[in-house]
Design a protein around this motif. Structure first.
Motif, PDB file in Angstrom:
ATOM      1  N   VAL A  97       6.226 -96.255  33.550  1.00  0.00           N
ATOM      2  CA  VAL A  97       5.897 -96.262  34.977  1.00  0.00           C
ATOM      3  C   VAL A  97       4.484 -96.802  35.185  1.00  0.00           C
ATOM      4  O   VAL A  97       4.237 -97.584  36.097  1.00  0.00           O
ATOM      5  CB  VAL A  97       6.063 -94.851  35.589  1.00  0.00           C
ATOM      6  N   ALA A  98       3.553 -96.403  34.316  1.00  0.00           N
ATOM      7  CA  ALA A  98       2.169 -96.873  34.434  1.00  0.00           C
ATOM      8  C   ALA A  98       2.087 -98.385  34.255  1.00  0.00           C
ATOM      9  O   ALA A  98       1.341 -99.058  34.968  1.00  0.00           O
ATOM     10  CB  ALA A  98       1.281 -96.172  33.417  1.00  0.00           C
ATOM     11  N   ILE A  99       2.844 -98.931  33.322  1.00  0.00           N
ATOM     12  CA  ILE A  99       2.820-100.379  33.086  1.00  0.00           C
ATOM     13  C   ILE A  99       3.415-101.134  34.274  1.00  0.00           C
ATOM     14  O   ILE A  99       2.913-102.187  34.665  1.00  0.00           O
ATOM     15  CB  ILE A  99       3.556-100.723  31.776  1.00  0.00           C
ATOM     16  N   PRO A 107       0.231 -98.387  43.170  1.00  0.00           N
ATOM     17  CA  PRO A 107      -0.425 -97.204  42.598  1.00  0.00           C
ATOM     18  C   PRO A 107      -0.018 -95.885  43.260  1.00  0.00           C
ATOM     19  O   PRO A 107       0.275 -94.921  42.550  1.00  0.00           O
ATOM     20  CB  PRO A 107      -1.918 -97.506  42.780  1.00  0.00           C
ATOM     21  N   PRO A 108       0.076 -95.806  44.591  1.00  0.00           N
ATOM     22  CA  PRO A 108       0.495 -94.534  45.175  1.00  0.00           C
ATOM     23  C   PRO A 108       1.922 -94.134  44.786  1.00  0.00           C
ATOM     24  O   PRO A 108       2.191 -92.994  44.437  1.00  0.00           O
ATOM     25  CB  PRO A 108       0.402 -94.774  46.685  1.00  0.00           C
ATOM     26  N   PHE A 109       2.842 -95.087  44.825  1.00  0.00           N
ATOM     27  CA  PHE A 109       4.235 -94.769  44.530  1.00  0.00           C
ATOM     28  C   PHE A 109       4.422 -94.412  43.059  1.00  0.00           C
ATOM     29  O   PHE A 109       5.170 -93.488  42.733  1.00  0.00           O
ATOM     30  CB  PHE A 109       5.146 -95.928  44.932  1.00  0.00           C
ATOM     31  N   GLY A 110       3.736 -95.115  42.161  1.00  0.00           N
ATOM     32  CA  GLY A 110       3.797 -94.770  40.739  1.00  0.00           C
ATOM     33  C   GLY A 110       3.257 -93.379  40.477  1.00  0.00           C
ATOM     34  O   GLY A 110       3.800 -92.625  39.666  1.00  0.00           O
ATOM     35  N   SER A 111       2.190 -93.019  41.168  1.00  0.00           N
ATOM     36  CA  SER A 111       1.620 -91.678  41.025  1.00  0.00           C
ATOM     37  C   SER A 111       2.575 -90.619  41.551  1.00  0.00           C
ATOM     38  O   SER A 111       2.753 -89.568  40.934  1.00  0.00           O
ATOM     39  CB  SER A 111       0.293 -91.576  41.778  1.00  0.00           C
ATOM     40  N   ILE A 112       3.197 -90.888  42.680  1.00  0.00           N
ATOM     41  CA  ILE A 112       4.128 -89.925  43.269  1.00  0.00           C
ATOM     42  C   ILE A 112       5.359 -89.754  42.377  1.00  0.00           C
ATOM     43  O   ILE A 112       5.853 -88.632  42.208  1.00  0.00           O
ATOM     44  CB  ILE A 112       4.505 -90.349  44.707  1.00  0.00           C
ATOM     45  N   ILE A 113       5.847 -90.839  41.792  1.00  0.00           N
ATOM     46  CA  ILE A 113       6.972 -90.735  40.852  1.00  0.00           C
ATOM     47  C   ILE A 113       6.586 -89.839  39.682  1.00  0.00           C
ATOM     48  O   ILE A 113       7.341 -88.955  39.279  1.00  0.00           O
ATOM     49  CB  ILE A 113       7.397 -92.130  40.334  1.00  0.00           C
ATOM     50  N   LEU A 125      -3.586 -89.617  35.493  1.00  0.00           N
ATOM     51  CA  LEU A 125      -4.847 -90.313  35.779  1.00  0.00           C
ATOM     52  C   LEU A 125      -5.263 -91.214  34.621  1.00  0.00           C
ATOM     53  O   LEU A 125      -5.708 -92.345  34.838  1.00  0.00           O
ATOM     54  CB  LEU A 125      -5.946 -89.299  36.097  1.00  0.00           C
ATOM     55  N   ILE A 126      -5.111 -90.756  33.402  1.00  0.00           N
ATOM     56  CA  ILE A 126      -5.521 -91.555  32.241  1.00  0.00           C
ATOM     57  C   ILE A 126      -4.654 -92.797  32.098  1.00  0.00           C
ATOM     58  O   ILE A 126      -5.151 -93.926  32.052  1.00  0.00           O
ATOM     59  CB  ILE A 126      -5.489 -90.708  30.955  1.00  0.00           C
ATOM     60  N   PHE A 127      -3.331 -92.610  32.011  1.00  0.00           N
ATOM     61  CA  PHE A 127      -2.445 -93.749  31.756  1.00  0.00           C
ATOM     62  C   PHE A 127      -2.400 -94.724  32.926  1.00  0.00           C
ATOM     63  O   PHE A 127      -2.394 -95.944  32.719  1.00  0.00           O
ATOM     64  CB  PHE A 127      -1.034 -93.266  31.400  1.00  0.00           C
ATOM     65  N   MET A 128      -2.372 -94.211  34.137  1.00  0.00           N
ATOM     66  CA  MET A 128      -2.340 -95.107  35.298  1.00  0.00           C
ATOM     67  C   MET A 128      -3.654 -95.862  35.437  1.00  0.00           C
ATOM     68  O   MET A 128      -3.649 -97.045  35.780  1.00  0.00           O
ATOM     69  CB  MET A 128      -2.037 -94.319  36.567  1.00  0.00           C
ATOM     70  N   SER A 129      -4.771 -95.210  35.151  1.00  0.00           N
ATOM     71  CA  SER A 129      -6.069 -95.887  35.249  1.00  0.00           C
ATOM     72  C   SER A 129      -6.190 -96.990  34.205  1.00  0.00           C
ATOM     73  O   SER A 129      -6.681 -98.087  34.512  1.00  0.00           O
ATOM     74  CB  SER A 129      -7.213 -94.889  35.084  1.00  0.00           C
ATOM     75  N   ILE A 130      -5.745 -96.722  32.993  1.00  0.00           N
ATOM     76  CA  ILE A 130      -5.776 -97.753  31.948  1.00  0.00           C
ATOM     77  C   ILE A 130      -4.918 -98.942  32.371  1.00  0.00           C
ATOM     78  O   ILE A 130      -5.336-100.105  32.259  1.00  0.00           O
ATOM     79  CB  ILE A 130      -5.308 -97.185  30.600  1.00  0.00           C
ATOM     80  N   VAL A 134      -6.221-102.838  33.079  1.00  0.00           N
ATOM     81  CA  VAL A 134      -5.669-103.988  32.340  1.00  0.00           C
ATOM     82  C   VAL A 134      -5.058-105.003  33.304  1.00  0.00           C
ATOM     83  O   VAL A 134      -5.329-106.211  33.208  1.00  0.00           O
ATOM     84  CB  VAL A 134      -4.630-103.520  31.292  1.00  0.00           C
ATOM     85  N   TRP A 135      -4.248-104.525  34.247  1.00  0.00           N
ATOM     86  CA  TRP A 135      -3.642-105.446  35.208  1.00  0.00           C
ATOM     87  C   TRP A 135      -4.683-106.072  36.131  1.00  0.00           C
ATOM     88  O   TRP A 135      -4.540-107.231  36.534  1.00  0.00           O
ATOM     89  CB  TRP A 135      -2.562-104.740  36.025  1.00  0.00           C
ATOM     90  N   SER A 136      -5.749-105.350  36.451  1.00  0.00           N
ATOM     91  CA  SER A 136      -6.821-105.921  37.269  1.00  0.00           C
ATOM     92  C   SER A 136      -7.484-107.085  36.557  1.00  0.00           C
ATOM     93  O   SER A 136      -7.808-108.107  37.178  1.00  0.00           O
ATOM     94  CB  SER A 136      -7.869-104.859  37.604  1.00  0.00           C
ATOM     95  N   ALA A 137      -7.695-106.941  35.252  1.00  0.00           N
ATOM     96  CA  ALA A 137      -8.285-108.038  34.473  1.00  0.00           C
ATOM     97  C   ALA A 137      -7.353-109.251  34.479  1.00  0.00           C
ATOM     98  O   ALA A 137      -7.797-110.393  34.667  1.00  0.00           O
ATOM     99  CB  ALA A 137      -8.569-107.576  33.050  1.00  0.00           C
ATOM    100  N   ILE A 138      -6.056-109.001  34.287  1.00  0.00           N
ATOM    101  CA  ILE A 138      -5.087-110.106  34.298  1.00  0.00           C
ATOM    102  C   ILE A 138      -5.057-110.778  35.666  1.00  0.00           C
ATOM    103  O   ILE A 138      -5.107-112.014  35.770  1.00  0.00           O
ATOM    104  CB  ILE A 138      -3.686-109.586  33.907  1.00  0.00           C
ATOM    105  N   PHE A 139      -4.990-109.975  36.723  1.00  0.00           N
ATOM    106  CA  PHE A 139      -4.948-110.536  38.077  1.00  0.00           C
ATOM    107  C   PHE A 139      -6.233-111.295  38.415  1.00  0.00           C
ATOM    108  O   PHE A 139      -6.192-112.339  39.059  1.00  0.00           O
ATOM    109  CB  PHE A 139      -4.724-109.443  39.116  1.00  0.00           C
TER     110      PHE A 139
END
Length: 153
Positions: A97-99, A107-113, A125-130, A134-139
């Motif tokens: 889900v984090a990936i 981000p909100p929907f993944g957190s709610i899931i 918080l740890i896995f979603m933040s990582i 990573v995706w921010s760097a790619i984007f």
């Protein structure tokens, strides 16, 4: 100066809800890759943080509401969507889900899931933040290349 602060704030706010539109807005403002990275990652982490903390209260509210009304469920479940989410969760768990959260979900929907499946706040918080970083760097790198391709930089 104020314009720049408002540009950063708007990209951060939009990225806290959905990262790809935040990227698009950052490209409109012709932000550098570093600026995009900072705005996308801080906005995404902000969205994860807020909805992870609020997710449990939201879940408890709806659970109590259903109990008060004497019904197990007040609205019909969208079976196809629910099955897809359940299949992803059962196969990949929080990491899957984090990936998938930054590019496909939000981000909100993944957190709610994750909260709905009773994952611990710290792990969410740890896995979603990582994943968001990573995706921010790619984007950001992709956005920089798009601006170069369009001749804007």
């Amino acid at each position: 100066m104020l314009d720049t602060i408002l540009e950063f704030a708007s990209v951060i706010a939009l990225s806290s809800l959905k990262m790809l539109p935040g990227l698009g807005l950052g490209l409109v403002y012709q932000m550098s890759a570093f600026e995009l990275f900072i705005c996308l990652s801080s906005g995404g982490i902000l969205g994860v943080f807020l909805f992870t903390l609020a997710g449990e209260q939201i879940r408890n509210y709806f659970k109590a509401r259903r109990k008060r009304k004497g019904k197990e469920r007040t609205k019909p479940v969208k079976i196809k969507k629910a099955r897809r989410i359940l299949r992803i969760w059962n196969k990949y768990g929080l990491i899957g889900v984090a990936i998938l959260t930054p590019p496909m979900i939000s981000p909100p929907f993944g957190s709610i899931i994750s909260v709905a499946f009773r994952e611990s706040r710290s792990r969410i918080l740890i896995f979603m933040s990582i994943s968001v970083v990573v995706w921010s760097a790619i984007f950001a790198l992709l956005g920089e290349q798009i601006l170069v391709f369009l001749g804007e930089k």
